[in-house]
Every structure is written in C-alpha cells, then in structure tokens.
Design a protein around this motif. Structure first.
Motif, PDB file in Angstrom:
ATOM      1  N   LEU A  87     -20.265  36.991 -12.828  1.00  0.00           N
ATOM      2  CA  LEU A  87     -21.039  38.049 -12.181  1.00  0.00           C
ATOM      3  C   LEU A  87     -20.276  38.546 -10.960  1.00  0.00           C
ATOM      4  CD1 LEU A  87     -23.708  39.658 -11.912  1.00  0.00           C
ATOM      5  CD2 LEU A  87     -24.593  37.764 -10.534  1.00  0.00           C
ATOM      6  N   ILE A  88     -19.978  39.845 -10.940  1.00  0.00           N
ATOM      7  CA  ILE A  88     -19.288  40.479  -9.812  1.00  0.00           C
ATOM      8  C   ILE A  88     -20.302  41.354  -9.080  1.00  0.00           C
ATOM      9  CG2 ILE A  88     -17.333  41.884  -9.091  1.00  0.00           C
ATOM     10  CD1 ILE A  88     -16.458  39.388 -10.493  1.00  0.00           C
ATOM     11  N   ALA A  89     -20.599  41.017  -7.840  1.00  0.00           N
ATOM     12  CA  ALA A  89     -21.592  41.752  -7.060  1.00  0.00           C
ATOM     13  C   ALA A  89     -20.932  42.361  -5.838  1.00  0.00           C
ATOM     14  CB  ALA A  89     -22.739  40.830  -6.638  1.00  0.00           C
ATOM     15  N   LYS A 134     -15.866  41.400 -31.307  1.00  0.00           N
ATOM     16  CA  LYS A 134     -15.367  40.089 -30.889  1.00  0.00           C
ATOM     17  C   LYS A 134     -14.101  40.229 -30.039  1.00  0.00           C
ATOM     18  CE  LYS A 134     -17.346  37.516 -34.734  1.00  0.00           C
ATOM     19  NZ  LYS A 134     -17.094  36.634 -35.914  1.00  0.00           N
ATOM     20  N   PRO A 135     -14.242  40.852 -28.891  1.00  0.00           N
ATOM     21  CA  PRO A 135     -13.060  41.166 -28.068  1.00  0.00           C
ATOM     22  C   PRO A 135     -12.531  39.943 -27.332  1.00  0.00           C
ATOM     23  CG  PRO A 135     -15.033  41.829 -26.929  1.00  0.00           C
ATOM     24  CD  PRO A 135     -15.494  41.296 -28.252  1.00  0.00           C
ATOM     25  N   LYS A 136     -11.349  40.116 -26.763  1.00  0.00           N
ATOM     26  CA  LYS A 136     -10.797  39.085 -25.869  1.00  0.00           C
ATOM     27  C   LYS A 136     -11.619  38.978 -24.599  1.00  0.00           C
ATOM     28  CE  LYS A 136      -6.807  37.567 -27.688  1.00  0.00           C
ATOM     29  NZ  LYS A 136      -6.401  36.146 -27.773  1.00  0.00           N
ATOM     30  N   LEU A 137     -12.169  40.115 -24.168  1.00  0.00           N
ATOM     31  CA  LEU A 137     -12.978  40.179 -22.950  1.00  0.00           C
ATOM     32  C   LEU A 137     -13.974  41.312 -23.087  1.00  0.00           C
ATOM     33  CD1 LEU A 137     -13.543  39.388 -19.925  1.00  0.00           C
ATOM     34  CD2 LEU A 137     -11.841  41.132 -19.317  1.00  0.00           C
ATOM     35  N   ALA A 138     -15.208  41.060 -22.673  1.00  0.00           N
ATOM     36  CA  ALA A 138     -16.242  42.098 -22.654  1.00  0.00           C
ATOM     37  C   ALA A 138     -16.686  42.312 -21.212  1.00  0.00           C
ATOM     38  CB  ALA A 138     -17.434  41.704 -23.519  1.00  0.00           C
ATOM     39  N   ILE A 139     -16.781  43.573 -20.808  1.00  0.00           N
ATOM     40  CA  ILE A 139     -17.207  43.950 -19.455  1.00  0.00           C
ATOM     41  C   ILE A 139     -18.456  44.799 -19.585  1.00  0.00           C
ATOM     42  CG2 ILE A 139     -16.592  45.177 -17.349  1.00  0.00           C
ATOM     43  CD1 ILE A 139     -13.677  44.543 -17.942  1.00  0.00           C
ATOM     44  N   VAL A 140     -19.518  44.407 -18.891  1.00  0.00           N
ATOM     45  CA  VAL A 140     -20.786  45.138 -18.915  1.00  0.00           C
ATOM     46  C   VAL A 140     -21.070  45.637 -17.508  1.00  0.00           C
ATOM     47  CG1 VAL A 140     -23.246  45.030 -19.429  1.00  0.00           C
ATOM     48  CG2 VAL A 140     -21.634  43.695 -20.799  1.00  0.00           C
ATOM     49  N   ASP A 141     -21.158  46.937 -17.349  1.00  0.00           N
ATOM     50  CA  ASP A 141     -21.338  47.587 -16.057  1.00  0.00           C
ATOM     51  C   ASP A 141     -22.565  48.519 -16.144  1.00  0.00           C
ATOM     52  OD1 ASP A 141     -21.023  48.654 -13.568  1.00  0.00           O
ATOM     53  OD2 ASP A 141     -19.211  49.806 -14.021  1.00  0.00           O
ATOM     54  N   SER A 142     -23.726  48.068 -15.711  1.00  0.00           N
ATOM     55  CA  SER A 142     -23.993  46.845 -14.972  1.00  0.00           C
ATOM     56  C   SER A 142     -25.241  46.193 -15.547  1.00  0.00           C
ATOM     57  CB  SER A 142     -24.209  47.185 -13.494  1.00  0.00           C
ATOM     58  OG  SER A 142     -25.364  48.023 -13.395  1.00  0.00           O
ATOM     59  N   ALA A 143     -25.613  45.015 -15.030  1.00  0.00           N
ATOM     60  CA  ALA A 143     -26.777  44.290 -15.535  1.00  0.00           C
ATOM     61  C   ALA A 143     -28.074  45.030 -15.254  1.00  0.00           C
ATOM     62  CB  ALA A 143     -26.828  42.898 -14.908  1.00  0.00           C
ATOM     63  N   GLN A 144     -28.121  45.818 -14.197  1.00  0.00           N
ATOM     64  CA  GLN A 144     -29.350  46.518 -13.821  1.00  0.00           C
ATOM     65  C   GLN A 144     -29.594  47.787 -14.635  1.00  0.00           C
ATOM     66  OE1 GLN A 144     -27.354  45.059 -11.610  1.00  0.00           O
ATOM     67  NE2 GLN A 144     -28.740  43.563 -10.720  1.00  0.00           N
ATOM     68  N   VAL A 193     -21.313  43.150 -14.023  1.00  0.00           N
ATOM     69  CA  VAL A 193     -21.439  43.772 -12.702  1.00  0.00           C
ATOM     70  C   VAL A 193     -22.891  43.678 -12.258  1.00  0.00           C
ATOM     71  CG1 VAL A 193     -21.189  45.896 -11.365  1.00  0.00           C
ATOM     72  CG2 VAL A 193     -19.531  45.330 -13.142  1.00  0.00           C
ATOM     73  N   GLY A 194     -23.094  43.287 -11.004  1.00  0.00           N
ATOM     74  CA  GLY A 194     -24.439  43.197 -10.444  1.00  0.00           C
ATOM     75  C   GLY A 194     -24.572  44.008  -9.178  1.00  0.00           C
ATOM     76  N   HIS A 195     -25.705  44.685  -9.034  1.00  0.00           N
ATOM     77  CA  HIS A 195     -25.971  45.443  -7.818  1.00  0.00           C
ATOM     78  C   HIS A 195     -26.508  44.507  -6.734  1.00  0.00           C
ATOM     79  CE1 HIS A 195     -26.553  49.348 -10.396  1.00  0.00           C
ATOM     80  NE2 HIS A 195     -25.316  48.919 -10.351  1.00  0.00           N
ATOM     81  N   VAL A 196     -26.513  44.986  -5.509  1.00  0.00           N
ATOM     82  CA  VAL A 196     -27.063  44.225  -4.394  1.00  0.00           C
ATOM     83  C   VAL A 196     -28.171  45.027  -3.744  1.00  0.00           C
ATOM     84  CG1 VAL A 196     -24.919  42.975  -3.950  1.00  0.00           C
ATOM     85  CG2 VAL A 196     -25.333  45.140  -2.780  1.00  0.00           C
ATOM     86  N   THR A 197     -29.064  44.309  -3.069  1.00  0.00           N
ATOM     87  CA  THR A 197     -30.159  44.949  -2.362  1.00  0.00           C
ATOM     88  C   THR A 197     -29.692  45.411  -0.986  1.00  0.00           C
ATOM     89  OG1 THR A 197     -30.888  42.813  -1.488  1.00  0.00           O
ATOM     90  CG2 THR A 197     -31.815  43.514  -3.583  1.00  0.00           C
ATOM     91  N   GLN A 220     -18.447  37.695  -4.936  1.00  0.00           N
ATOM     92  CA  GLN A 220     -18.837  38.783  -4.050  1.00  0.00           C
ATOM     93  C   GLN A 220     -17.610  39.614  -3.720  1.00  0.00           C
ATOM     94  OE1 GLN A 220     -21.660  39.880  -2.779  1.00  0.00           O
ATOM     95  NE2 GLN A 220     -23.174  38.260  -3.007  1.00  0.00           N
ATOM     96  N   PHE A 221     -17.720  40.928  -3.941  1.00  0.00           N
ATOM     97  CA  PHE A 221     -16.649  41.867  -3.607  1.00  0.00           C
ATOM     98  C   PHE A 221     -17.050  42.563  -2.322  1.00  0.00           C
ATOM     99  CE2 PHE A 221     -13.713  45.484  -4.964  1.00  0.00           C
ATOM    100  CZ  PHE A 221     -12.584  44.722  -4.758  1.00  0.00           C
ATOM    101  N   GLU A 222     -16.325  42.276  -1.227  1.00  0.00           N
ATOM    102  CA  GLU A 222     -16.721  42.718   0.097  1.00  0.00           C
ATOM    103  C   GLU A 222     -15.657  43.617   0.707  1.00  0.00           C
ATOM    104  OE1 GLU A 222     -17.058  39.061   2.148  1.00  0.00           O
ATOM    105  OE2 GLU A 222     -18.776  38.339   0.987  1.00  0.00           O
ATOM    106  N   GLY A 223     -16.060  44.357   1.718  1.00  0.00           N
ATOM    107  CA  GLY A 223     -15.128  45.210   2.443  1.00  0.00           C
ATOM    108  C   GLY A 223     -15.868  46.199   3.312  1.00  0.00           C
ATOM    109  N   GLU A 224     -15.170  46.723   4.299  1.00  0.00           N
ATOM    110  CA  GLU A 224     -15.725  47.738   5.182  1.00  0.00           C
ATOM    111  C   GLU A 224     -15.382  49.118   4.640  1.00  0.00           C
ATOM    112  OE1 GLU A 224     -17.662  47.241   7.697  1.00  0.00           O
ATOM    113  OE2 GLU A 224     -17.522  45.053   7.763  1.00  0.00           O
ATOM    114  N   SER A 225     -16.345  50.030   4.751  1.00  0.00           N
ATOM    115  CA  SER A 225     -16.114  51.387   4.253  1.00  0.00           C
ATOM    116  C   SER A 225     -15.055  52.117   5.073  1.00  0.00           C
ATOM    117  CB  SER A 225     -17.425  52.178   4.279  1.00  0.00           C
ATOM    118  OG  SER A 225     -17.973  52.213   5.594  1.00  0.00           O
ATOM    119  N   GLN A 226     -14.813  51.679   6.335  1.00  0.00           N
ATOM    120  CA  GLN A 226     -13.830  52.351   7.177  1.00  0.00           C
ATOM    121  C   GLN A 226     -12.404  51.893   6.880  1.00  0.00           C
ATOM    122  OE1 GLN A 226     -16.435  50.661   8.346  1.00  0.00           O
ATOM    123  NE2 GLN A 226     -17.819  52.187   9.214  1.00  0.00           N
ATOM    124  N   THR A 227     -12.238  50.778   6.187  1.00  0.00           N
ATOM    125  CA  THR A 227     -10.907  50.252   5.905  1.00  0.00           C
ATOM    126  C   THR A 227     -10.717  50.131   4.402  1.00  0.00           C
ATOM    127  OG1 THR A 227     -11.639  47.938   5.989  1.00  0.00           O
ATOM    128  CG2 THR A 227     -10.925  48.950   8.064  1.00  0.00           C
TER     129      THR A 227
END
Length: 471
Positions: free
Chosen positions: A103-105, A177-187, A225-229, A249-256
């Motif tokens: 899960l990538i949030a 039956k792929p090598k990898l499945a990506i689902v964007d997003s759970a919500q 992929v997971g959304h955050v509140t 958790q994928f984090e970062g500042e919007s200014q950088t």
C-alpha cells in the motif's frame, strides 16, 4: 436471493459487532461505527456441518498435507522483483515479494501515481517475457498514456486498463497473470456485492480483501495506491493497514522537489529505511546520495549557520541550520521558524541565556533549514544554539565544523544515539571537526578532530562563541 449478513465496523480500530454504537466499545472514538454488508459466500464454499457430507468439502488427506514442518518449507525459490529504483528496493527490503500487497499512501499530487507508473515501466523494460498490468480508476487510458510518454515509461508489455469495477479488476488479474499489478487507487474501486459509496470504509475493506485473496492465490504482487485524510492518516478502515503486507508513506513538501518514501509496516524487511527521490518535469529520479541537498553551496563561513547530522531510519543526513537575530521593535519579539520545533526554540533560547550568557529574549529570531530538511530531533539542539549564538555575536563558524548533541534544561550536553554513525557520514562529506557530547566509550573517526563538551558553556567555548552575561 441469498440474505446478506450485516455487521457494524469501527473505521478507526477495526472492531466489529452486530449492533450499532455511537461510541466504539474498543477504542472509544465517537461516530466511527459504520454499517457493513458482507458479500454472500459462493455456493459450495462453506464448510459442512458435523455429520453432513459435501461434494466440495476437502478430503481429510488433503487437509493433513496442507500443514508442513517449518524446516521443510523452501524459501530459496522466492525471488524478489526489482522495481528499477534502488531507493524503492531498499525501503521494501530488497524488492517486491511475489504475492505480496504493498500500500502506497500520500498526499494528493505528491507523485504516487508517477512513481508507480515509472516503476511499471522499469519492470516492463527489464522483464520482456512477462507483462505488467496498470489499472487506473481515476484516469482514462489516454491520460495514463500521456503521462507515460512524459516520463519515458512506454513499453509494449505494459498493459493499461481504466475501470472502477472490482469484478473487472479481479478478472483482468486472473486472465493476464502479470509480473506486477498496480491498482490506482483503492478508494475508487467499487464492489457490486456490498453496499456503500465509493471510498467508504465498507467498499475499501471489501476491495482490499478481494485483491489480497487474488494476489495470494495467483502469486501476483499488487501495488495499491491509498488516499489520505486531511489529518494525514490513510483513508478507509484501520483494518486496511492490517490486511496488507507493506505500508509505505510517500512524503514531501509542495514547495520543494524532494520526496521521501518510508515504510510504516513491512512484513518482509525493516521499517526504518528511507528512500529519497527528486520530482522533476520528466518524472521521478532517485537520489542515492542526498547529502548535498541539505547543505548550501557557500564555501566561505557565514555567521548564523551551523551543520548537524540527523538520523532518518538507517540513513544519516546533514542539516544546515540558519539563524538570523535582529533587534525587535515589537512589545513581543517575533519568533519565526521553518523546519524546527518552535516550542524547542523557546526552551533553547532560555537555556542559552541562563547557561550560555547570551541573551536573545528581546530579539526577533528567525531560524530555518535548507531545502526542506528538518532539525526536530533532539540531537540538533547544539547546532541550533550554535547558529543563534553565531548570529548574535556576528562570529561565523568554520564550514568544516559540525555540532551534534542534545541540550538539557540544566545546560548539559547529552549523548545522542548512534553518534559514531553520524560522525562517519560527516567525515565522508569532508568535515574535519565536530563538537560532540562526552560518551562512556571513547570515539575515534579517521580524519576528524572530536572536541567533547559536557556543558553548553564548553561547547560555545570550543566554537569560539563564549560570552559572559552582563549583570
């Protein structure tokens, strides 16, 4: 028509029961109990009652063979799937484990979809014998194709699909039956077997459970992929984080442009690893040595600056603290901070006055870090105080000198964890002198002069910033 079972689930702690409560009996939160309609089980899948037989029931010999001695289970055949990013692989513990659900949030627009689409392109490029399936419930195929062209992730064996129906998603994974499945997003994925709106706790729980069952049965890894509140927590029921194997958790500042990927939960590796990425116009690039991002390019010493080293997981990062001290014309002096804890600044200013003899109580103070770095760890106290004293006395600190240590209310310089690891990173970056606290075990780092200080007054004297307080 089969009758659906109705239960009530707490979206905060995962408690379930047959009656609705205004307050959760388990965690005590108000307004978190929601109605949950369980999907009916497929015919023939239930275990027969004692004394009855069923043609779909598993025979006794097969049940006995399902359990094996732990010493007989082979783990050498488990080959992790590389993502094409060394930083991503390190956070996952060496790569993606087959059959796992990750899960990538992260915040909206932080770059989750870009990271996973570029990962899909990397895997599709290196694994030409298999396919990678990217399922988007937020964008059309044309929109995903445009983004893939921008980040150079267009590959022949990268399959794109756009759907919000859970049955279609599961059917695609079972068929391809792929090598990898990506689902964007759970919500955004919706199951027709349960009630509830898209993104609600009922739907998210059902979608996650179905994807986990499919991933385990087909041995296909799934990146979800997971959304955050609004308060930064992962949207949906708390059980979502318990069900999946890895939570990142994928984090970062919007200014950088700096982005940090950290594992909050990992069943196959450590949870204290951090991956660094740089967001650019052509996609996401990994930063294997982020040390230079948090240091200014000035070669000459400048007053009001001091460098320290923090720990983020197993990685030691340099942080340059900058301070500006001016005379205040306001009844209440201004305190503006960026990247540091404002409450700790107030404490350090008082300690600096009481035990360092430098009064900044009537001055405007501005403290900041470079390039979005954070100096909120207690080990940064000594560098913050040194930067403030340097700005107040107009005495620059040598660029090859760093300071690491925690300051107590009594003016003592306290030891910090993994000090030797921080100093080795400082020596690698060219620092030749460090002001450090007194430790029980003598430290030695090649190429560095270590000056120990037991009190704040000793540390300021070693930096050439000592001054007696005026009576």
């Amino acid at each position: 028509m089969a009758k659906k079972n109705v239960s009530y689930v707490c979206t905060e702690c995962g408690w379930s029961g047959g009656k609705w409560y205004g307050r959760c009996p388990e965690c005590g939160q108000w307004g978190t109990i929601e109605e949950f309609h369980e999907a009916p089980a497929p015919a023939g899948s239930r275990t027969p009652a004692p004394g009855r037989t069923s043609r779909t029931a598993v025979s006794l010999p097969n049940v006995q063979s399902a359990a094996q001695p732990i010493t007989a289970i082979d783990t050498d055949s488990v080959n992790r799937l590389g993502t094409g990013f060394e930083e991503f692989d390190r956070v996952l513990g060496g790569g993606i484990v087959p059959g796992s659900v990750v899960l990538i949030a992260g915040e909206p627009g932080i770059g989750k979809s870009t990271l996973l689409l570029e990962t899909a392109g990397n895997i599709a490029k290196t694994n030409t014998s298999g396919t990678v399936l990217y399922i988007s419930g937020e964008e059309s195929q044309a929109q995903v194709r445009l983004r893939a062209s921008r980040i150079n992730a267009v590959e022949e064996n990268l399959l794109l699909a756009s759907t919000t129906d859970l049955s279609t998603v599961l059917g695609l994974i079972e068929t391809v039956k792929p090598k990898l499945a990506i689902v964007d997003s759970a919500q955004t994925i919706v199951s027709q077997d349960v009630d509830g709106i898209s993104g609600g706790s009922t739907q998210v729980r059902e979608v996650a459970s179905a994807l986990i069952d499919t991933a385990k049965s087909l041995d296909v890894p799934v990146l979800l992929v997971g959304h955050v509140t609004k308060d930064g927590t992962i949207a949906g029921p708390r059980t979502l984080e318990h069900l999946v194997d890895v939570v990142c958790q994928f984090e970062g500042e919007s200014q950088t442009a700096l982005r940090l990927l950290r594992a909050v939960k990992n069943r196959f590796g450590p949870t204290d690893e951090v991956g660094c990425f740089d967001m650019s116009g052509i996609g996401i690039e990994e930063v294997r040595d982020p040390a230079g991002l948090f240091l200014s390019s000035q070669s000459e010493p400048v007053e009001g600056t001091c460098v320290t080293f923090t720990l983020d997981g197993h990685r030691s990062l340099p942080v340059e603290v900058q301070a500006l001290v001016t005379n205040s014309v306001l009844p209440t002096p201004r305190r503006a901070v960026n990247g540091v804890d404002s409450n700790r600044i107030a404490m350090l200013v008082a300690v600096l006055y009481r035990h360092g003899g430098i009064s900044l109580l009537q001055n405007d103070l501005y403290i900041s870090t470079i390039a979005g770095g954070t100096a909120k760890e207690p080990s940064c106290d000594l560098a913050i105080v040194a930067a403030l004293a340097s700005a107040a006395l107009s005495r620059p600190i040598d660029r090859n000198t760093c300071a690491v240590g925690e300051i107590s209310l009594t003016g003592q310089v306290r030891p910090v964890p993994r000090l030797e690891y921080r100093l080795r990173e400082a020596a690698r970056l060219g620092f030749t002198k460090a002001i450090v606290p007194v430790t029980q075990k003598p430290l030695h780092v090649d190429g560095m002069q270590l000056v120990t200080a037991s009190t704040l007054k000793d540390a300021l004297h070693a930096l050439g910033l000592n001054k007696k307080r005026s009576r």
